[in-house]
Design an enzyme around this catalytic site. Structure first.
Site, PDB file in Angstrom:
ATOM      1  N   THR A  11     -29.864  27.401  -2.538  1.00 55.04           N
ATOM      2  CA  THR A  11     -29.499  26.363  -1.209  1.00 55.04           C
ATOM      3  C   THR A  11     -30.326  26.430   0.102  1.00 55.04           C
ATOM      4  O   THR A  11     -30.219  26.693   1.374  1.00 55.04           O
ATOM      5  CB  THR A  11     -29.034  24.212  -0.947  1.00 55.04           C
ATOM      6  OG1 THR A  11     -27.880  25.543  -0.489  1.00 55.04           O
ATOM      7  CG2 THR A  11     -28.375  23.844  -2.058  1.00 55.04           C
ATOM      8  N   SER A 251     -21.659  28.383   9.459  1.00 55.60           N
ATOM      9  CA  SER A 251     -23.196  27.836   9.108  1.00 55.60           C
ATOM     10  C   SER A 251     -24.207  28.478   8.722  1.00 55.60           C
ATOM     11  O   SER A 251     -24.399  29.899   9.952  1.00 55.60           O
ATOM     12  CB  SER A 251     -23.376  26.884   9.563  1.00 55.60           C
ATOM     13  OG  SER A 251     -24.950  26.438   9.558  1.00 55.60           O
ATOM     14  N   LYS A 252     -25.315  28.352   8.230  1.00 58.82           N
ATOM     15  CA  LYS A 252     -26.102  29.959   7.382  1.00 58.82           C
ATOM     16  C   LYS A 252     -27.455  29.934   8.501  1.00 58.82           C
ATOM     17  O   LYS A 252     -28.520  30.874   8.995  1.00 58.82           O
ATOM     18  CB  LYS A 252     -27.081  29.174   6.696  1.00 58.82           C
ATOM     19  CG  LYS A 252     -28.157  27.913   6.348  1.00 58.82           C
ATOM     20  CD  LYS A 252     -28.211  28.059   4.754  1.00 58.82           C
ATOM     21  CE  LYS A 252     -28.579  26.783   4.630  1.00 58.82           C
ATOM     22  NZ  LYS A 252     -29.493  26.382   3.374  1.00 58.82           N
ATOM     23  N   ARG A 253     -26.982  28.174   9.136  1.00 60.70           N
ATOM     24  CA  ARG A 253     -28.202  28.057  10.770  1.00 60.70           C
ATOM     25  C   ARG A 253     -27.915  28.704  11.930  1.00 60.70           C
ATOM     26  O   ARG A 253     -28.334  29.278  12.457  1.00 60.70           O
ATOM     27  CB  ARG A 253     -28.687  26.262  11.078  1.00 60.70           C
ATOM     28  CG  ARG A 253     -29.671  26.182  10.133  1.00 60.70           C
ATOM     29  CD  ARG A 253     -29.293  24.841  10.299  1.00 60.70           C
ATOM     30  NE  ARG A 253     -28.119  23.997   9.636  1.00 60.70           N
ATOM     31  CZ  ARG A 253     -28.253  23.594   8.530  1.00 60.70           C
ATOM     32  NH1 ARG A 253     -29.377  24.300   7.680  1.00 60.70           N
ATOM     33  NH2 ARG A 253     -27.321  23.438   7.294  1.00 60.70           N
TER      34      ARG A 253
END
Ligand code: GLU
Length: 476
Positions: A11, A251-253
């Site tokens: 994802t 978070s990957k953000r």
């Protein structure tokens, strides 16, 4: 034989928390001479991101976490991609229905979700009320024949308790009345994580299920499923939560959490791996630096902690710095040069000049991309004085006759080499009678605009004779 698995969902780019799950599962398997399996959990088609799968393979390779079985590799218990296993889940779900451990549910799932959200807003717990739990078989058959949409739900016993022993968190026990009749198969025929993880871990002979502790409280439901399906229950190892220093979630953000970003910025896989191994695991000794081999040797389940582990980018930088200074000069040059090349024009620069520049900053760097910032002053025409440098000069004043001496002496150098520059600095020191510290600081500021940096003779060499003379003339 211990078998663990890493089961990422494709994802999007992985963050350091995902890598930690992979690493811990890998280390547990390898420490006990077991097998490490890769399984792709791609059943949430809405969240699927193109390229994410390739990124998972790349990351595992880059970090040296070689799996024994996985998609297209030793597919003993394959397929290892969940979307290719739909028939398997269907078969087991139907078995559960026949045996009374699951049921068809025709409720409008959108409405249920709305109710769930409303309850969450009002801080109430919401459990699906079990409307379809006891529908008569004829009615079920008729509604399916009529093409009504349905999901399959787990039938959790209304009474009693369910418990299991987690190897990190100890005994976990819950009242069944607090557990929801989970969806096992969605209306599109795909399984939920809640179902697929059990079927797959069992069929793939996973002995130690290692995953984030967000699954700690839903595991009793999985234990009920293992029992209903007459599978052996594996051992569970839930890993402590990873949080940031300010308490926020990974978070990957976030740039600092995103693996791809960290690698782009020049964090070394060996340093990242070393640091994250210590996020939730403590070795028995004070050793801080570990290669992957040393981690395999030393890692043990009893060293995994319960308390949240704090991910601190400053600490990662510190580890990375250590790994940079330990590199051989030739490895370092190969690693660092691309960062410089990407930003500055090196076409008219000699290799010796570039290598000297890069090597001068080897001990200063905490990650590769930082070289761009450090070396900025060698690529800009104008000198920029920082605040402290200006203050220093204001406080100490500049003696014009000294400036004349600097200029004359540097102009005399025909062979612009660090050793001759150093000799010239010694001559200037004698001629001006200035204390060495004072002299060096003054020259450093006049030539580079700042009070800190690399060895002065090297700095002067790198700036070049032309620039040095111009800068001194500007002050006269
Ligand atoms: N696909 C799940 C995730 O990415 C895996 C959890 C697990 O390891 O079981 O969160």
């Amino acid at each position: 034989m211990i078998r663990t698995r890493f089961a990422p969902s494709p994802t999007g780019n992985m963050h350091i928390g995902n890598l930690r799950s992979a690493l811990f599962a890998y280390l547990i398997a390898k420490h006990y001479e077991g097998e490490f399996i890769l399984r792709l959990e791609d059943t949430d088609q809405n969240r699927y991101e193109l390229g994410a799968e390739e990124f998972i393979y790349k990351v595992l390779e880059l970090f040296g976490l070689e799996y024994d079985e996985g998609p297209n590799k030793n597919e003993k218990y394959g397929p290892y991609v969940q979307s290719e296993r739909l028939d398997i889940y269907k078969k087991y779900a139907e078995y559960l229905i026949r045996e009374g451990y699951a049921y068809y549910c025709f409720c409008n799932q959108t409405e249920i979700n709305e109710e769930r959200m409303k309850a969450e807003e009002e801080n109430r717990t919401f459990l699906y009320p079990g409307t379809c739990r006891d529908l008569p078989l004829d009615e079920v058959k008729k509604r399916i024949a009529n093409g009504e949409k349905y999901v399959i739900r787990q039938k959790i016993p209304k009474e009693g308790t369910t418990s299991y022993r987690d190897l990190v968190y100890g005994d976990i026990r819950v009242e069944n009345s607090n557990l929801e009749d989970n969806i096992l198969i969605k209306s599109n025929g795909y399984p939920t994580y809640n179902f697929a993880n059990v079927v797959d871990d069992a069929l793939m002979n996973i002995t130690h299920v290692t995953r984030g502790n967000e699954y700690l409280s839903s595991t009793p439901k999985y234990v009920l499923l293992y029992d209903a399906l007459r599978f052996d229950t594996p051992k569970f190892i839930h890993l402590p939560l990873l949080i940031k220093k300010d308490g926020s979630k990974i978070s990957k953000r976030n740039k600092e959490d995103n693996l791809l970003q960290l690698i782009h910025d020049g964090f070394l896989p060996s340093a990242i791996l070393n640091y994250i191994a210590l996020l939730g695991w403590s070795p028995k000794t004070n050793q801080e630096f570990f290669t992957l081999e040393e981690l395999i040797e030393n890692f043990d389940i009893s060293g995994i902690q319960k308390n949240p582990a704090v991910y601190d980018i400053q600490k990662l930088k510190w580890f990375n710095h250590h790994y940079i200074i330990k590199m051989s000069d030739s490895d370092y040059l190969e690693y660092i040069r691309p960062f410089l090349e990407k930003v500055y024009d090196l076409e008219n620069r000699e290799k010796y000049w570039i290598d000297t520049l890069l090597l001068s900053y080897k001990n200063h760097l905490s990650f590769g991309k930082e070289i761009v910032l450090f070396t900025h002053l060698f690529f800009q025409k104008e000198i920029e004085f920082d605040e402290n440098a200006i203050l220093y000069i204001k406080k100490n004043g500049l003696n014009p006759s000294f400036l004349e001496i600097y200029k004359t002496e540097f102009s005399k150098i025909n062979n612009w080499q660090i050793s001759f520059i150093q000799q010239t600095l010694d001559i200037i020191e004698k001629r001006t009678q200035l204390a060495k510290e004072r002299l060096y600081m003054e020259l450093r500021i006049l030539l580079s605009g700042t009070m800190h940096g690399i060895d002065l003779a090297t700095l002067i060499y790198l700036l070049g004779k032309k620039v040095i003379i111009i800068r001194l003339e500007e002050q006269l």
